[in-house]
Design an enzyme around this catalytic site. Sequence first.
Site, mmCIF file in Angstrom:
data_model
loop_
_atom_site.group_PDB
_atom_site.id
_atom_site.type_symbol
_atom_site.label_atom_id
_atom_site.label_comp_id
_atom_site.label_asym_id
_atom_site.label_seq_id
_atom_site.Cartn_x
_atom_site.Cartn_y
_atom_site.Cartn_z
ATOM 1 N N TYR A 130 -58.402 -8.132 3.345
ATOM 2 C CA TYR A 130 -58.706 -9.156 2.340
ATOM 3 C C TYR A 130 -57.471 -9.382 1.472
ATOM 4 O O TYR A 130 -56.678 -8.465 1.248
ATOM 5 C CB TYR A 130 -59.900 -8.752 1.464
ATOM 6 N N HIS A 159 -56.483 3.683 -10.695
ATOM 7 C CA HIS A 159 -56.936 3.041 -9.458
ATOM 8 C C HIS A 159 -56.614 3.921 -8.245
ATOM 9 O O HIS A 159 -57.445 4.108 -7.353
ATOM 10 C CB HIS A 159 -56.238 1.680 -9.345
#
Length: 281
Positions: free
Chosen positions: A177, A204
């Site tokens: 993606y 993250h």
Amino acid sequence: MSGRPPMPQTPDEEPSIKLHEGWHCLHIYYRVNQQALNALSPEERAQGREEVGHWLNPEREGAPVRLQVSVTSGHRADLGVMLMDPDPLVIDAVCQGVRSSKLGTVLEPTYSFVSLTEISEYVPTLEQFAEKLQREGANTEDDMFKARVRGYEQRLPAMNKQRIYPDIPPYPVVCFYPMNKIRDPHANWYDLPFSARSELMAEHATSGIKFAGKVSQLITASTGLDDWEWGVTLWARNPAYIKDIVYTMRFDKASARYAEFGQFYIGYVMSAGEALEHLRV
């Protein structure tokens, strides 16, 4: 997940489309045109399968350094191909070979994404890693601090090599993606100081580490090359791990507040011959 700015070209550097560091990368997706397929004779189909099998064979002489084929779920595409090489024309030759084959009217490109492998500017240097440990309260004289710094020093070259010259893991599931960092007056990633962005990306990364051994990730940079800033490729041992890692990491502030995502493509890795057989081509 940001790109390191390009090095300025020196006067004695030869112009070249080949990269001095890292690889060009292309994700391209095809849909089977059933009407065009029905128009081919059995002999033409057989010839087309042979031609496409040649071009999508990662072991053939002259193939890109990385080539992976997958069958794609959903209506957006039937066949996915990921290619990487220092020379973009080696990659493009595969696309032109498929287009000019007997299956060229059958395999219709529906989506592509052009990018480059990179070492993100948010990957800490050895000095930055040591400073982070100190900010967290570590004592520079402790053996534990020294061991962690030494361990990171030993791991860093291999980690950076995998980022710019990635091996494709032997996992059966692949997901792709595109993504951007948001430029919004109320949440503009590019208004944040580098230190703040680095902290958010460290959080993250910590979320992603939990999936080690289940999911492997590659981030490629596409600023100036495509409509999005990065492409994310995930390989997984099982489709459920794709769902789990994307869900988990979206709660990180770097994603929840500052990221936007394009369409997701999920596929299952096969050889070109297996894929064409699966697609009834």
